[in-house]
Every structure is written in structure tokens, then in C-alpha cells.
Design a protein around this motif. Structure first.
Motif, short mmCIF file in Angstrom:
data_model
loop_
_atom_site.label_atom_id
_atom_site.label_comp_id
_atom_site.label_asym_id
_atom_site.label_seq_id
_atom_site.Cartn_x
_atom_site.Cartn_y
_atom_site.Cartn_z
N ALA A 110 0.83 -1.20 0.00
CA ALA A 110 0.00 0.00 0.00
C ALA A 110 0.87 1.25 0.00
O ALA A 110 0.53 2.25 -0.64
N PRO B 150 1.49 9.15 -1.45
CA PRO B 150 2.25 10.35 -1.78
C PRO B 150 3.02 10.86 -0.56
O PRO B 150 2.45 11.10 0.49
N LYS C 137 5.22 -4.89 -10.33
CA LYS C 137 5.03 -5.12 -8.90
C LYS C 137 3.58 -5.50 -8.64
O LYS C 137 2.67 -5.05 -9.31
N MET D 19 -5.33 -2.46 -1.54
CA MET D 19 -4.37 -1.65 -2.29
C MET D 19 -3.45 -2.54 -3.10
O MET D 19 -2.90 -2.14 -4.09
N VAL E 296 -3.63 -2.87 -6.81
CA VAL E 296 -3.46 -1.69 -7.64
C VAL E 296 -2.82 -2.03 -8.97
O VAL E 296 -3.30 -1.62 -10.00
N ALA E 297 -1.74 -2.76 -8.94
CA ALA E 297 -1.11 -3.10 -10.19
C ALA E 297 -0.89 -4.59 -10.22
O ALA E 297 0.09 -5.08 -9.73
N PHE F 272 -0.84 0.18 -15.21
CA PHE F 272 0.20 0.54 -14.24
C PHE F 272 0.75 1.93 -14.54
O PHE F 272 0.83 2.79 -13.66
N ILE G 289 0.59 5.29 -12.03
CA ILE G 289 1.81 5.98 -11.64
C ILE G 289 1.88 7.37 -12.26
O ILE G 289 2.29 8.34 -11.62
N ILE H 173 -0.39 9.91 -10.41
CA ILE H 173 0.19 10.32 -9.13
C ILE H 173 1.36 11.27 -9.37
O ILE H 173 1.46 12.32 -8.73
N VAL I 56 -5.50 11.72 -3.88
CA VAL I 56 -4.64 10.75 -4.57
C VAL I 56 -5.12 9.32 -4.33
O VAL I 56 -5.24 8.52 -5.26
N ILE I 57 -5.43 9.02 -3.06
CA ILE I 57 -5.86 7.66 -2.74
C ILE I 57 -7.20 7.35 -3.42
O ILE I 57 -7.38 6.27 -3.99
N THR J 2 -6.65 6.64 -7.04
CA THR J 2 -6.02 5.34 -7.24
C THR J 2 -7.04 4.22 -7.07
O THR J 2 -7.09 3.28 -7.87
#
Lengths: 322, 333
Positions: free
Chosen positions: A147, A152, A321, B1, B4-5, B251, B255, B258, B310-311, B314
Motif C-alpha cells: 500500500a 504520496p 510489482k 491496495m 493496484v497493479a 500501471f 503511476i 500520481i 490521490v488515494i 487510485t
């Protein structure tokens, strides 16, 4: 399931073209990319050439500008090449009054190396913990680790600043602002999620039998870590080290908030300082600014050429990842 | 989370987290089941402790502190004073006249830059995937600008964009553009200038290399099968390449968004946020509020607003990804 072995990535990224050098022979049944008209090939090469010019042009113009003399730097129309390359510009930047450029360079080296060393060592230790031991809460902490990859950093900027100001003030009676501690110390705590993640994936590719053989020989976990895993993980360690080095060398916002005295500045802050000191308008110093900037870039380029494989692998790993 | 990718080619129904072989092992034994397991438990904790400690000390702790400060008035010299939601109200109501403009500007920036740089990177990667001779050289030449530190890049482009004697305006003048733009010194041109500079540094960088790896992972057989079926170049790209690289695209998108929202150094060095606040990004505003005006309480509120944005983006991205990201082996609805 998810982790692509780091070692598998390198061949994938070997310069394409070699395996299929038979292209253009036009044999039936070849890959579609191989069957291509002359016009199309010329067009593709032209595009690639144009791209290279767009990317490298500004860069090369900076290089030639850094070698120009004071009178040439603002010449109009601008010249492409200096009449006589002024190599002494690269000496002169070290002697500009009020801009201790050599100091900036040394500062950057010290900060970057100390932080990188800490990050690599502690990330490897944490990765070893995640890869080789079963412990209560491991899966939970690994999820937390993943996470933090998208967290940020700006959200902790202020409290971290306060921590380095208020806490030491209370404990040792002085602030750690305007020292290098805030730039180095945090790296000695695991070196960031990506480093831990990358090393963990790599450790998991190393057969456990090696550990077990070492255990039979009477090795403890520290010895396994140091004598068995770390030597085998050199490529991954190199990748992590490169990325840490890059990150700290280029770091701007942290030195900006933590440092005040210019004798402690790293290059990133020092260059901006050099850019902003008031000067005599009749004495342009763009050539020196260019030289100074290029000297900051030079180690990055050297590092890239020295370790291109690890570089590319690290970037690609980041894209995979989980 | 952790979802995410997801990696390209992850198996259907793979547990979202944690990734890797660990997930397939037996779950951790409860401590105390045996002396050996207890020792392993302790050793694992000890080895992982640098990172866990670091997380508590440099991430979780500061985040909680920051959240507390967001509800206070604090300037270091006086103790923090609890003021409830005032900071958030001041930001959202427009009492801080720079909040909405800087947030909007940052979003517009991301909205323009993310598609541009993703498309640029993908086009470069496609070009490098054509098995041209000298591809390795081209790849290096495309990549080198991305190694330039942000500060150095800003200084470099200030010089290239110099209005009077800079090479770019020289070329424009000789092409008949009169008068050429003032670039960084003109409020209307400062943003486009920053965009050019950022694209130069970003398009050939890591994003391109990740795309390239994704493209090289597309099985050649699929292309061949499509060709035999009579698919042209565009049809093959649209129906074979593009679906196969959606995980990579996803991905890079996450990125990229962000990174765009976090823009700071380039603007700070190249324009200082000006002229006339034309390049005053959100993080610049945060920096100014905290470290120039020493309004740490309000700046913490700004930081938390940013964090939530941001979160959320995402997570939203992650949610929508199910509609368009294709993972090999996954049944399509």
C-alpha cells in the motif's frame, strides 16, 4: 503467481533485433513484422531518427553551450558550436565566489552514499524477514508495504520536518534542521517499500535448499543472510542501490525544507542557489550554469552506461510489482 | 491496495495480496505452537523490524500527527491550538484564494500531461519494437533525457526558452514567428513551456521501458494468427497488442496520474510558481504555506486533502480497471 523472476527479465530486454536478424529476407511464414516494404522501413528509420533528435538535440545544445565563452553564450544568432571550446568553464565553476560548487558536489556524494548504504542494507534485512520466515502478521505487513507504494510522500512532509525539529529539541536540546540527519536517517529504516519488495521477490527465487544446507553446516540466520543470500542477490542489490542512488542524488524537496546554510547544500539546491544569486547583467553566466548542470547529470549517465542491465531491470520490475 | 497493479499474466482468481509464492505457502502458524515456530516467529519479526519500525516512525506516526495538526492552528513557536474544521472550511470555501486555482491547475495539468506522455511513451516503445537495426542505440538516446535531474532540466530549459537569444526563439523567428512567445516569462506560455520540458524528460523514460517490456511480452503467435485471418496492421494493434498490454497501460496510468499531481520541483525551479501564479501547483502551495508562511496547521489540512484525492483516484482507477484491463487467462464476460 505474480512475481516474474528478476533474472527472467534481462533476456526479455536484450536489445531486440538480434534474435530476428533474418528480417527482410521475406520468407513466407515469417513474423509479420519481417514482411515490410522498403518505403515503410525508411519511414520507420526516419521516425526513430527524428525522435533521437528531439530527445538529444536540447541536450547536445546544452553541452556545446557549456563550452562557449562569455561573449559567445548570448551571441545572436546563437552558434551551434563554440569557436574554441572553453574547457576551462568546467574549472571555473569550482571557483565562483559565493558558490562553493566543489562543496555541493562533496555534500551530495556524502548524503547520497550514506543514505544508499543504509537503504540497501536494511531493505535486504527486511526482505529476508518477509521472504524466509513465517511470522505472525507477515501477510498483513506485506499488504501494508504494498500500500505504501502509492502513498504520496507529501502527506508526511510537515510532521517529518517537525519530528526533526521538535523531538531532538526536547531530547538533546537542539534541532536537527539544517543538518544532514533528516536526509540520511530515514533511509536506514527499510529503504522504502519498492526496495524491500524487489529484494523479497529476488530472495524467493533463491532455492531454500541452500539455506537448509547452511543450517546443517551449523549456520545461524545471520550467517545465512550474509554468506548465502546476499552474495547470490548481488544483481538485485545493485538494482536497489542504483535506484536509491538516483533518488537521493536528484532529491530536491527534502534538502529544500531541511537545509538553510549553503555550505551544507547538495547539488540540487546548490544549482538553484547558483541560478538565483543576483548578478551583473553584463556578465552572463549561462555557460557556467550549463556546465554546472551537466556535471550534476554526468554521474547519472555514467551510472546508466555502467549498469544499464540493472537499470532497465529495476524499471521493468517496478511495472510488474504486485 | 495490493491489487493496484496486478502483474501481467497473473492467474485467474489469484489472491489479490500478498503476491508471490508466500501466498501459496501454509498460513503463518500461530505463535506458541512449538518452540521452533516461536523462534521463527521472533526471527521474522526481528529481520523485518527495520522496515516495520520505519513505517511506524516515518509514515504512520507522521500521518496521524499530520491529521491532528490539520485541525489546529500551529506555527511552531506557539503550541498547537485546536480549531476544529476551520482549516478545511478555509480551504474549501475559497477563503484561501489560491486553493481552488492551484488544485484546478494541477488537475488540468494531469489531464493534459498523462494522456500526452502515455501516448508519447507508447509510440516510442512501438517504434523501438519494430526490430530496426540500431534499436539499442535509439533506446539509449530516447532514455538519456530522463536521467536529467529535475533541477538541471529546469535550468537547461530556461536557457533554451530564453526569449531574446535562446535557440528556440531564434528558430521561431527565422520561421517568421513574430514576436515569438516569452515562454517561462509569460503567464499564458509558462504552462505550455513546463509541459514541453516535462514531456522531454518523461516520454523516453521509465514509462517507455515498461511499455517496451509489455510489448515484448505479447506472444508472436497471436500476431501471426491475426495476420492469417487477414487482420491489417491497425487491426492487429487494436485487437491484439492493445488488449495484451492493458495491464502495463494501467500501471503506467496509475503511476502517471500520481506523478503529475505531485509536480513540484520543475515548476519551483523553472518559474517559482509564476508569473502571476500561472504555474502555482498544489504542492507548491503546500510548500509555501508550510515552509514560507509557517502555517503548519493549515498546510497539514492541505496535505490531507491531497492525500485523500490521490488515494481516491487510485482506488477509482483500480475499480474501473476491471472493465478494461485484460489479464491473460482470465475469462472475459
Amino acid at each position: 503467481v505474480s512475481a516474474v523472476a528478476p533474472t527472467e527479465l534481462a533476456p526479455e530486454l536484450a536489445p531486440p533485433g538480434q534474435p530476428e536478424s533474418a528480417e527482410g529476407l521475406g520468407a513466407a511464414g515469417q513474423s509479420p513484422t519481417a514482411r515490410r516494404g522498403l518505403l515503410e522501413r525508411v519511414l520507420l528509420y526516419l521516425l526513430a531518427f527524428l525522435g533521437a533528435c528531439l530527445f538529444m538535440g536540447p541536450f547536445l545544445f546544452t553541452v556545446t553551450s557549456s563550452l562557449k565563452s562569455v561573449s559567445e553564450i548570448r551571441a545572436f544568432p546563437p552558434t551551434l558550436l563554440p569557436a574554441v571550446p572553453q574547457w576551462r568553464n568546467y574549472v571555473e565553476i569550482f571557483t565562483i565566489p559565493g558558490v562553493p560548487y566543489a562543496r555541493f558536489y562533496a555534500n551530495t556524494a556524502i548524503i547520497t552514499l550514506s543514505a544508499t548504504a543504509g537503504a540497501v542494507l536494511t531493505a535486504a534485512a527486511a526482505a529476508y524477514g518477509f521472504a524466509r520466515f513465517r511470522w505472525w502478521g507477515r501477510n498483513f505487513w506485506f499488504m501494508v508495504l504494498l500500500a505504501t507504494l502509492v502513498l504520496p510522500e507529501e502527506v508526511v512532509l510537515i510532521p517529518k520536518f517537525l519530528m526533526f525539529n521538535n523531538v531532538p529539541r526536547a531530547l538533546i536540546g537542539r534541532t536537527l534542521i539544517d543538518t544532514w540527519w533528516p536526509l540520511i536517517l530515514p533511509s536506514w529504516f527499510g529503504g522504502g517499500a519498492f526496495s524491500v519488495f524487489l529484494l523479497r521477490q529476488f530472495f524467493m527465487q533463491i532455492p531454500r535448499e541452500l539455506d537448509e544446507a547452511a543450517v546443517i553446516d551449523g549456520a545461524n540466520s545471520w550467517q545465512i543472510f550474509w554468506h548465502v543470500l546476499l552474495p547470490l542477490a548481488r544483481p538485485a542489490l545493485a538494482t536497489v542501490a542504483i535506484f536509491q542512488f538516483l533518488g537521493h542524488w536528484n532529491d530536491f524537496i527534502h534538502p529544500l525544507i531541511y537545509l538553510n546554510s549553503n555550505t551544507k547544500f547538495p547539488l540540487s539546491l546548490g544549482l538553484r542557489y547558483f541560478l538565483n544569486i543576483p548578478t551583473d547583467a553584463t556578465q552572463p553566466r549561462d555557460h557556467l550554469l550549463m556546465a554546472a548542470s551537466l556535471l550534476m547529470v554526468a554521474p547519472m549517465i555514467a551510472l546508466f552506461f555502467a549498469a544499464q542491465r540493472y537499470f532497465v531491470r529495476g524499471i521493468v520490475m517496478s511495472g510488474i510489482k504486485g | 491496495m495490493a491489487t493496484v497493479a496486478r502483474p501481467p499474466g497473473s492467474a485467474p482468481g489469484a489472491p489479490p495480496a500478498p503476491a508471490g509464492p508466500a501466498a501459496r505457502e501454509a498460513p503463518p502458524l500461530p505463535a506458541g505452537s512449538s518452540r521452533l515456530a516461536r523462534r521463527e516467529n521472533l526471527a521474522g519479526w526481528l529481520w523485518a523490524s527495520p522496515w516495520i519500525l520505519g513505517f511506524l516512525l516515518w509514515t504512520l506516526g507522521p500521518m496521524v500527527w499530520s491529521l491532528y495538526l490539520a485541525f489546529t492552528k500551529y506555527n511552531i513557536s506557539q503550541p498547537a491550538e485546536w480549531i476544529g474544521l476551520t482549516n478545511f472550511v478555509n480551504a474549501l470555501s475559497g477563503a484561501d484564494s489560491l486553493f481552488w486555482p492551484s488544485l484546478t491547475r494541477t488537475f488540468v495539468w494531469a489531464l493534459v500531461m498523462v494522456p500526452l506522455s502515455l501516448t508519447g511513451s507508447l509510440l516510442c516503445a512501438l517504434l523501438l519494437n519494430q526490430h530496426l537495426k540500431g534499436t539499442a542505440l535509439f533506446r539509449t538516446l530516447f532514455f538519456l533525457p530522463s536521467l536529467t535531474p529535475a533541477v538541471a532540466a529546469a535550468i537547461l530549459w530556461r536557457f533554451l526558452f530564453q526569449p531574446d537569444f535562446g535557440p528556440i526563439n531564434y528558430v521561431l523567428r527565422s520561421l517568421g514567428v513574430q514576436p515569438p512567445p516569452l515562454w517561462f516569462s509569460d503567464a499564458r506560455w509558462a504552462m505550455p513551456s513546463l509541459m514541453v520540458m516535462t514531456l522531454w524528460a518523461a516520454v523516453g523514460g521509465g514509462t517507455m521501458l515498461i511499455f517496451l517490456a509489455g510489448l515484448q511480452g505479447v506472444p508472436q503467435e497471436l500476431h501471426e494468427a491475426a495476420s492469417i485471418d487477414g487482420a491489417g496492421r491497425w487491426a492487429r494493434f487494436r485487437n491484439v497488442t492493445l488488449p495484451m498490454i492493458t495491464p502495463t497501460l494501467f500501471f503506467n496510468l496509475v503511476i502517471g496520474i500520481i506523478a503529475a499531481l505531485r509536480t513540484f520541483t520543475t515548476a519551483f525551479v523553472a518559474t517559482g510558481g509564476g508569473p502571476n501564479y500561472a504555474t502555482w501547483f498544489y504542492i507548491l502551495h503546500l510548500y509555501q504555506t508550510a515552509f514560507q508562511n509557517f502555517d503548519f496547521g493549515y498546510a497539514s489540512a492541505l496535505a490531507w486533502i491531497f492525500f485523500v484525492i490521490v488515494i481516491s483516484l487510485t482506488l477509482l482507477n483500480n475499480r474501473f480497471s476491471r472493465r478494461w484491463v485484460y489479464y491473460e487467462g482470465e475469462a472475459r464476460p
